[in-house]
Design a protein around this motif. Structure first.
Motif, PDB file in Angstrom:
ATOM      1  N   THR A   1      28.537  97.687  73.474  1.00 33.68           N
ATOM      2  CA  THR A   1      27.194  98.242  73.274  1.00 33.68           C
ATOM      3  C   THR A   1      27.216  99.427  72.318  1.00 33.68           C
ATOM      4  OG1 THR A   1      26.512  97.559  75.500  1.00 33.68           O
ATOM      5  CG2 THR A   1      25.223  99.305  74.434  1.00 33.68           C
ATOM      6  N   MET A   2      28.138 100.348  72.542  1.00 26.96           N
ATOM      7  CA  MET A   2      28.192 101.556  71.726  1.00 26.96           C
ATOM      8  C   MET A   2      28.652 101.260  70.304  1.00 26.96           C
ATOM      9  SD  MET A   2      26.989 103.970  73.601  1.00 26.96           S
ATOM     10  CE  MET A   2      27.554 105.575  73.013  1.00 26.96           C
TER      11      MET A   2
ATOM     12  N   SER B   1      27.018 101.148  64.517  1.00 21.83           N
ATOM     13  CA  SER B   1      27.636 100.360  63.443  1.00 21.83           C
ATOM     14  C   SER B   1      27.426 100.970  62.065  1.00 21.83           C
ATOM     15  CB  SER B   1      27.078  98.927  63.460  1.00 21.83           C
ATOM     16  OG  SER B   1      25.666  98.945  63.286  1.00 21.83           O
ATOM     17  N   ASP B   2      26.492 101.904  61.963  1.00 23.81           N
ATOM     18  CA  ASP B   2      26.202 102.551  60.683  1.00 23.81           C
ATOM     19  C   ASP B   2      26.949 103.877  60.539  1.00 23.81           C
ATOM     20  OD1 ASP B   2      24.813 103.833  62.693  1.00 23.81           O
ATOM     21  OD2 ASP B   2      23.002 104.178  61.491  1.00 23.81           O
TER      22      ASP B   2
ATOM     23  N   GLY C   1      27.713 110.283  68.964  1.00 26.15           N
ATOM     24  CA  GLY C   1      26.745 110.239  67.879  1.00 26.15           C
ATOM     25  C   GLY C   1      26.346 111.624  67.410  1.00 26.15           C
ATOM     26  N   ASP C   2      26.206 112.554  68.361  1.00 23.95           N
ATOM     27  CA  ASP C   2      25.861 113.934  68.007  1.00 23.95           C
ATOM     28  C   ASP C   2      26.980 114.596  67.213  1.00 23.95           C
ATOM     29  OD1 ASP C   2      23.442 113.667  69.283  1.00 23.95           O
ATOM     30  OD2 ASP C   2      24.081 114.674  71.123  1.00 23.95           O
ATOM     31  N   LEU C   3      28.239 114.335  67.619  1.00 25.71           N
ATOM     32  CA  LEU C   3      29.383 114.866  66.877  1.00 25.71           C
ATOM     33  C   LEU C   3      29.385 114.322  65.456  1.00 25.71           C
ATOM     34  CD1 LEU C   3      32.323 114.721  69.457  1.00 25.71           C
ATOM     35  CD2 LEU C   3      31.731 116.704  68.083  1.00 25.71           C
TER      36      LEU C   3
ATOM     37  N   MET D   1      33.939 106.029  62.535  1.00 27.26           N
ATOM     38  CA  MET D   1      33.897 106.109  63.989  1.00 27.26           C
ATOM     39  C   MET D   1      34.118 104.730  64.583  1.00 27.26           C
ATOM     40  SD  MET D   1      31.408 108.152  66.606  1.00 27.26           S
ATOM     41  CE  MET D   1      29.824 107.411  66.210  1.00 27.26           C
ATOM     42  N   THR D   2      35.136 104.612  65.451  1.00 28.80           N
ATOM     43  CA  THR D   2      35.477 103.309  66.020  1.00 28.80           C
ATOM     44  C   THR D   2      35.467 103.373  67.544  1.00 28.80           C
ATOM     45  OG1 THR D   2      37.852 103.803  65.941  1.00 28.80           O
ATOM     46  CG2 THR D   2      36.890 102.706  64.021  1.00 28.80           C
ATOM     47  N   TRP D   3      35.495 102.181  68.152  1.00 27.27           N
ATOM     48  CA  TRP D   3      35.359 102.053  69.603  1.00 27.27           C
ATOM     49  C   TRP D   3      36.391 101.060  70.106  1.00 27.27           C
ATOM     50  CZ3 TRP D   3      31.356 105.131  71.484  1.00 27.27           C
ATOM     51  CH2 TRP D   3      30.499 105.656  70.500  1.00 27.27           C
ATOM     52  N   GLN D   4      37.142 101.439  71.161  1.00 25.06           N
ATOM     53  CA  GLN D   4      38.182 100.576  71.697  1.00 25.06           C
ATOM     54  C   GLN D   4      38.189 100.616  73.219  1.00 25.06           C
ATOM     55  OE1 GLN D   4      42.138 100.976  69.938  1.00 25.06           O
ATOM     56  NE2 GLN D   4      41.273 102.021  68.160  1.00 25.06           N
TER      57      GLN D   4
END
Length: 249
Positions: free
Chosen positions: A88-89, A94-95, A66-68, A99-102
């Motif tokens: 969770t992340m 989501s906004d 998030g900081d990046l 940036m995606t999560w896998q």
């Protein structure tokens, strides 16, 4: 941020257990191994461009992603082997378009060759190696795990891409892991922190090892016990040092 002492495992081997992390991430909101992004942002900015395609390994529930993103780095894929963490992340950010999560294992990255400009890890490799008892020995299965991960990291880097590793392991020990010709990268070392120092290693794909690092590799290869017993993985002989040295601020 929760008190990390609440989440200490009974045995450090549990740091390799996905069930431990799934359970921990169900209640722990945020934990930043080796300090917040702001502590080493000045170093990262020298090696990572805002438009770079970035992969973050073992993202956990750290605030770093998030900081990046807030700092202007918007092309970020985060992976972790905990599905609870990723769920969770992903919801928490989501906004953040781009940036995606896998859910993924660092030993089997499901990306094409030469996919990323930057691959970043902070204390992910440290957590894999935390149960090792001595800086001079590492269990064969741990050495194999690390080699598989580094091979995949190298494969997924573009020519000129950078693998950035943030760790508490000093060069005397950590360079023994990274100094391999087959990974096809050079190694540069930086440090940050007051009092206790942390280290940032930047491996650049397509550059040769320095003469010093090449000599280190040669020495290790000449040892008949390489790689199962001579690759040092952490400078901490006391298991609890791994956690007590973490800076929460």
């Amino acid at each position: 941020m929760s008190d990390n002492m609440d989440y200490l495992p009974d045995d450090n081997s549990r740091y390799k257990d996905v069930d431990y992390w799934d359970e921990r991430y169900q209640t722990e909101q945020c934990y930043d191994w080796l300090g917040r992004f702001s502590k080493f942002q000045h170093l990262l900015e020298k090696h990572v461009q805002k438009e770079d395609a970035i992969l973050i390994l073992g993202c956990g529930n750290s605030s770093m992603s998030g900081d990046l993103y807030s700092a202007g780095y918007h092309s970020i894929i985060n992976i972790d082997y905990s599905s609870v963490c990723i769920s969770t992340m992903s919801a928490r950010h989501s906004d953040c378009p781009g940036m995606t999560w896998q859910q993924m294992d660092v030993r089997q990255l499901s990306f094409p060759d030469e996919s990323f400009d930057v691959i970043l890890e902070k204390a992910t490799l440290d957590s894999i190696m935390v149960e090792e008892k001595s800086p001079w020995e590492v269990a064969p299965h741990t050495a194999c795990f690390i080699h598989q991960a580094l091979t995949e990291i190298s494969r997924c880097l573009k020519p000129g891409g950078r693998f950035v590793s943030v760790t508490f392991a000093n060069p005397f020990f950590r360079k023994r892991l990274y100094a391999r010709t087959e990974y096809n990268w050079s190694i540069k070392k930086y440090s940050y922190g007051e009092g206790f120092q942390y280290f940032v290693y930047v491996m650049t794909k397509g550059e040769e090892l320095s003469s010093e690092d090449a000599a280190l590799e040669k020495k290790l290869l000449e040892d008949t016990k390489f790689p199962s017993t001579t690759i040092a993985t952490t400078q901490n002989e006391n298991e609890e040092d791994f956690l007590s040295n973490i800076d929460l601020t």
